[in-house]
Write a protein that holds these residues in place. Structure first.
Motif, PDB file in Angstrom:
ATOM      1  N   LYS A   1       0.798  -0.868  -0.357  1.00 46.89           N
ATOM      2  CA  LYS A   1      -0.226  -0.239  -0.324  1.00 46.89           C
ATOM      3  C   LYS A   1       0.846   0.985   0.072  1.00 46.89           C
ATOM      4  N   SER A   2       0.048   2.288  -0.445  1.00 42.03           N
ATOM      5  CA  SER A   2       0.957   3.311  -0.906  1.00 42.03           C
ATOM      6  C   SER A   2      -0.031   4.506  -0.808  1.00 42.03           C
ATOM      7  N   PHE A   3      -0.279   5.779   0.288  1.00 42.42           N
ATOM      8  CA  PHE A   3      -1.176   6.787  -0.084  1.00 42.42           C
ATOM      9  C   PHE A   3      -0.713   7.560  -0.029  1.00 42.42           C
ATOM     10  N   ARG A   4      -1.896   8.951  -0.971  1.00 44.37           N
ATOM     11  CA  ARG A   4      -1.312   9.569  -0.965  1.00 44.37           C
ATOM     12  C   ARG A   4      -2.254  10.512  -0.496  1.00 44.37           C
ATOM     13  N   GLU A   5      -1.930  11.895   0.203  1.00 42.13           N
ATOM     14  CA  GLU A   5      -3.055  13.044   0.764  1.00 42.13           C
ATOM     15  C   GLU A   5      -3.872  13.610  -0.302  1.00 42.13           C
ATOM     16  N   THR A   6      -4.704  13.474  -0.063  1.00 43.50           N
ATOM     17  CA  THR A   6      -6.009  14.205  -1.671  1.00 43.50           C
ATOM     18  C   THR A   6      -6.227  15.753  -0.666  1.00 43.50           C
ATOM     19  N   GLY A   7      -6.123  16.165   0.587  1.00 39.98           N
ATOM     20  CA  GLY A   7      -6.092  17.379   1.104  1.00 39.98           C
ATOM     21  C   GLY A   7      -8.010  17.920   1.558  1.00 39.98           C
ATOM     22  N   ALA A   8      -8.607  16.320   1.016  1.00 41.35           N
ATOM     23  CA  ALA A   8      -9.560  16.852   1.764  1.00 41.35           C
ATOM     24  C   ALA A   8     -10.383  16.853   3.054  1.00 41.35           C
ATOM     25  N   ILE A   9      -9.249  16.526   3.579  1.00 36.51           N
ATOM     26  CA  ILE A   9      -9.662  16.503   5.467  1.00 36.51           C
ATOM     27  C   ILE A   9      -7.818  16.153   6.003  1.00 36.51           C
ATOM     28  N   LEU A  10      -7.792  17.668   6.519  1.00 40.49           N
ATOM     29  CA  LEU A  10      -6.431  17.730   8.196  1.00 40.49           C
ATOM     30  C   LEU A  10      -7.190  17.816   9.478  1.00 40.49           C
ATOM     31  N   ALA A  11      -7.163  17.052   9.596  1.00 42.84           N
ATOM     32  CA  ALA A  11      -7.685  17.133  11.563  1.00 42.84           C
ATOM     33  C   ALA A  11      -6.556  17.194  12.346  1.00 42.84           C
ATOM     34  N   THR A  12      -7.213  18.448  13.469  1.00 37.31           N
ATOM     35  CA  THR A  12      -5.875  17.883  14.255  1.00 37.31           C
ATOM     36  C   THR A  12      -5.664  18.574  15.703  1.00 37.31           C
ATOM     37  N   ARG A  13      -5.454  18.093  16.988  1.00 34.55           N
ATOM     38  CA  ARG A  13      -5.756  18.366  17.630  1.00 34.55           C
ATOM     39  C   ARG A  13      -5.139  20.058  18.375  1.00 34.55           C
ATOM     40  N   ARG A  14      -6.015  20.948  19.072  1.00 39.55           N
ATOM     41  CA  ARG A  14      -5.558  22.472  19.056  1.00 39.55           C
ATOM     42  C   ARG A  14      -4.103  22.929  18.742  1.00 39.55           C
ATOM     43  N   GLN A  15      -3.397  22.354  19.867  1.00 38.25           N
ATOM     44  CA  GLN A  15      -2.046  22.336  19.982  1.00 38.25           C
ATOM     45  C   GLN A  15      -1.464  22.504  19.313  1.00 38.25           C
ATOM     46  N   PHE A  16      -1.905  21.598  18.362  1.00 33.89           N
ATOM     47  CA  PHE A  16      -0.906  21.442  17.385  1.00 33.89           C
ATOM     48  C   PHE A  16      -1.048  22.572  15.970  1.00 33.89           C
ATOM     49  N   VAL A  17      -2.218  23.466  16.039  1.00 29.66           N
ATOM     50  CA  VAL A  17      -2.676  24.182  14.853  1.00 29.66           C
ATOM     51  C   VAL A  17      -1.607  25.355  15.293  1.00 29.66           C
ATOM     52  N   HIS A  18      -0.304  25.822  14.406  1.00 26.58           N
ATOM     53  CA  HIS A  18      -0.021  26.932  14.598  1.00 26.58           C
ATOM     54  C   HIS A  18       0.214  27.842  13.280  1.00 26.58           C
ATOM     55  N   GLU A  19       0.886  28.908  13.091  1.00 24.10           N
ATOM     56  CA  GLU A  19       0.753  29.713  11.804  1.00 24.10           C
ATOM     57  C   GLU A  19       1.779  28.857  10.513  1.00 24.10           C
ATOM     58  N   ASP A  20       2.946  28.557  11.385  1.00 21.79           N
ATOM     59  CA  ASP A  20       3.419  27.460  10.177  1.00 21.79           C
ATOM     60  C   ASP A  20       3.328  25.718   9.933  1.00 21.79           C
ATOM     61  N   SER A  21       2.442  26.002  10.847  1.00 17.91           N
ATOM     62  CA  SER A  21       2.027  24.034  10.873  1.00 17.91           C
ATOM     63  C   SER A  21       0.578  23.520  11.164  1.00 17.91           C
ATOM     64  N   ARG A  22       0.365  22.271  10.245  1.00 20.46           N
ATOM     65  CA  ARG A  22      -0.891  22.092  11.405  1.00 20.46           C
ATOM     66  C   ARG A  22      -1.205  20.290  11.773  1.00 20.46           C
ATOM     67  N   LEU A  23       0.048  19.550  12.032  1.00 17.74           N
ATOM     68  CA  LEU A  23       0.417  18.213  12.369  1.00 17.74           C
ATOM     69  C   LEU A  23       0.916  18.143  13.489  1.00 17.74           C
ATOM     70  N   GLY A  24       0.489  17.537  14.069  1.00 15.60           N
ATOM     71  CA  GLY A  24       0.746  16.929  15.296  1.00 15.60           C
ATOM     72  C   GLY A  24       2.677  15.894  14.770  1.00 15.60           C
ATOM     73  N   THR A  25       2.849  14.720  16.039  1.00 19.13           N
ATOM     74  CA  THR A  25       3.529  13.855  15.232  1.00 19.13           C
ATOM     75  C   THR A  25       3.257  12.704  15.492  1.00 19.13           C
ATOM     76  N   ASN A  26       1.983  12.228  16.133  1.00 20.16           N
ATOM     77  CA  ASN A  26       1.440  10.677  15.604  1.00 20.16           C
ATOM     78  C   ASN A  26      -0.336  10.915  15.049  1.00 20.16           C
ATOM     79  N   ILE A  27       0.583  10.831  14.083  1.00 16.14           N
ATOM     80  CA  ILE A  27      -0.494  11.016  13.014  1.00 16.14           C
ATOM     81  C   ILE A  27      -1.205   9.682  12.392  1.00 16.14           C
ATOM     82  N   ASP A  28      -2.618   9.468  12.358  1.00 20.07           N
ATOM     83  CA  ASP A  28      -3.483   8.939  11.576  1.00 20.07           C
ATOM     84  C   ASP A  28      -4.235   8.857  10.393  1.00 20.07           C
ATOM     85  N   ILE A  29      -4.588   7.840   9.677  1.00 20.86           N
ATOM     86  CA  ILE A  29      -5.683   8.442   8.361  1.00 20.86           C
ATOM     87  C   ILE A  29      -6.231   7.872   8.153  1.00 20.86           C
TER      88      ILE A  29
END
Length: 556
Positions: free
Chosen positions: A171-199
């Motif tokens: 399996k090889s996954f490609r981001e679709t860009g449709a949904i990016l959900a993240t906990r609030r503490q990881f939403v910054h002006e230069d990033s919206r991703l934490g370190t533990n990521i699921d799909i």
């Protein structure tokens, strides 16, 4: 709210899109593009607030009409160079100030992914049941045999070890860009991703991301896709013309989902559909058929089963299906939404009945056959009286042709239900000029190669007309007589009822057409002046118009 998490969906929609100007406001299948993401988010069982961040007053107005709140984006955050990170961060801060509260999960939902389902959005949110999870992104399984390029050595190399089928690759996954959900503490002006990521894996349909006009076209076709059930049968008694028409229709409904429903007692129909690789189900009786339809839940039901009953069509209409019937002269036809009958060239007076050759659907093989080339000599005659030849017209024609001392080839195509096959073969087997066939799969080749054809005024006359082969028609019953397309104005010689004709009548007519090149050329030109290659488009135009009325009436 999900597990006491306050959830905000942010939809970024600026007015300055360049690939497709003003795309967020353009109507996609009669609705603004941005409305799809708003409606998907608002239908979620977990989402608390939906906000659109935009620099455009028209987008703001439409967003509010569809139930989203709006925050205004500054000019600095509306340029091509700015990434989404500061835009989403800004929208979150503005919305929290309005709500006097902080959100726990921030979801970016792109308006350019209008086919994302609420169910998929909820699946992404449910991932946060794992308290160690930081972010969830939407992906599509995009495994394929790919190649890389070595800049230093200027050569291409495979990104795989062994060439195997795609489904055997890892399996090889490609981001679709449709949904990016993240906990609030990881939403910054230069990033919206934490370190533990699921799909969350999306379907092929949901992965459409509208950036180009081609993407728009794909999305619109998905949105207009209809589940269509085709009820049809075939047997030696019924013939195969009905199932051939439905196969031609199905082959052209490339943007729709089609399921054939076939009576299990008609094995020929099952074999034909199976051989053509269309999906099908078999049913035992009418109750079984209606139960299958309920399970499949189509928007459209096509019946090509001849005369229908009031009880059957009423049952379909009670379920809310749009009903299309072919060649239905039964009492149930009055209740159908649309009835097509290509063999009748006159109006039948009913509001829902559409008649005439413009609604005949040629089999696919006739689309690539060139027009017949008319020559001085008649070297090949075709005799084809379709499924039924109860008057044994075939034998009468053969004997009449042989009586003229004709020395060319005679091809005879018999219907599956032809009686006396063995006797006919025995009678003519010593004559090398006569070739007898049954169940011919490539009838267009026989028509194209013929110089003169004898047939009934049935569906074959349209196929013949599309190629332009001079033809003599003989009527076997009242139904044949009513098929008035086979007339001189359309390039046919119609000799009327066969029971009223002597052998000499047929001999004289055959000799006349063989010896008159100008007559055959005139018949050829008249035939080719008739448009018979747009039957599907004409049928589709009627169905689309009547379906619009059907939907409007249903919603009002």
């Amino acid at each position: 709210m999900f597990n006491n998490n306050l959830i905000l969906v942010v939809i970024p929609a600026r007015g300055g899109s360049k690939g497709i100007p003003r795309k967020n406001l353009r109507l996609l299948n009669n609705k603004p593009l941005i409305s799809y993401s708003i409606e998907a988010a608002k239908a979620s069982q977990y989402v608390d607030d939906v906000v659109v961040t935009t620099d455009d007053s028209q987008i703001a107005l439409i967003a509010e009409k569809f139930g989203a709140s709006v925050v205004r984006r500054s000019d600095e955050l509306a340029t091509d160079e700015v990434s989404l990170d500061p835009v989403i961060h800004d929208a979150m801060i503005q919305k929290e100030k309005q709500a006097f509260d902080e959100y726990d999960i921030i979801i970016t939902l792109q308006p350019t992914s209008p086919l994302i389902k609420t169910e998929t959005l909820d699946n992404a949110i449910e991932k946060f049941e794992d308290f160690s999870l930081d972010s969830v992104i939407s992906v599509v399984d995009d495994r394929h045999l790919s190649w890389g390029y070595d800049e230093d050595n200027r050569r291409y190399f495979p990104n795989y070890i062994e060439r195997v089928d795609t489904d055997l690759l890892p399996k090889s996954f490609r981001e679709t860009g449709a949904i990016l959900a993240t906990r609030r503490q990881f939403v910054h002006e230069d990033s919206r991703l934490g370190t533990n990521i699921d799909i969350v894996e999306v379907s092929r349909e949901e992965r459409v991301n509208i950036q180009t006009y081609e993407d728009w076209w794909i999305a619109e076709n998905y949105l207009q896709k209809k589940r269509t059930a085709i009820v049809v049968n075939a047997s030696e008694e019924i013939g195969v013309s009905h199932i051939n028409r439905c196969l031609s229709l199905a082959s052209k409904l490339v943007f729709h989902e089609v399921l054939f429903l076939i009576d299990e007692h008609y094995q020929l129909g099952i074999d034909i559909v199976d051989r053509n690789n269309f999906s099908y189900k078999t049913y035992d009786d009418k109750n079984d058929l209606l139960n299958f339809l309920k399970q499949y839940s189509p928007q459209i039901v096509i019946n090509d089963i001849l005369d229908t009953s009031v009880e059957y069509i009423s049952a379909l209409k009670e379920e809310g299906y749009f009903v299309v019937n072919f060649e239905d002269l039964g009492v149930g036809s009055d209740l159908a939404d649309v009835v097509f009958d290509d063999l009748y060239e006159h109006e039948l007076g009913a509001r829902n009945v559409f008649t005439g050759h413009k609604y005949f659907v040629l089999k696919d093989e006739f689309y690539y056959q060139p027009p017949k080339i008319i020559t001085n000599a008649v070297n090949r005659v075709l005799i084809a009286f379709g499924q039924f030849d109860s008057n044994n017209v075939t034998e009468k024609i053969i004997d009449s042709i042989l009586a003229t001392n004709y020395e060319g080839r005679i091809d005879v195509i018999l219907g599956l239900d032809y009686e006396g096959l063995d006797d006919l073969i025995s009678k003519y087997e010593s004559n090398p000029l006569i070739q007898i066939y049954r169940n011919v799969p490539n009838v267009s080749e026989f028509i194209f190669k013929a110089d003169v054809i004898f047939t009934s005024p049935n569906k074959s006359m349209y196929e013949i007309c599309s190629i332009g082969v001079p033809t003599i028609c003989l009527c076997q019953d009242d139904r044949d007589v009513s098929h008035v397309f086979a007339n001189n104005n359309n390039g046919f010689i119609n000799m009327g009822r066969v029971e009223d004709l002597s052998k000499q009548d047929i001999v004289d007519q055959f000799v006349n057409i063989v010896n008159d090149f100008d007559l055959r050329m005139e018949m050829h030109k008249k035939m080719l002046s008739i448009d018979l290659k747009n039957g599907f488009e004409n049928i589709l135009a009627v169905i689309e118009e009547e379906y619009r009325k059907f939907e409007f009436n249903k919603n009002h």
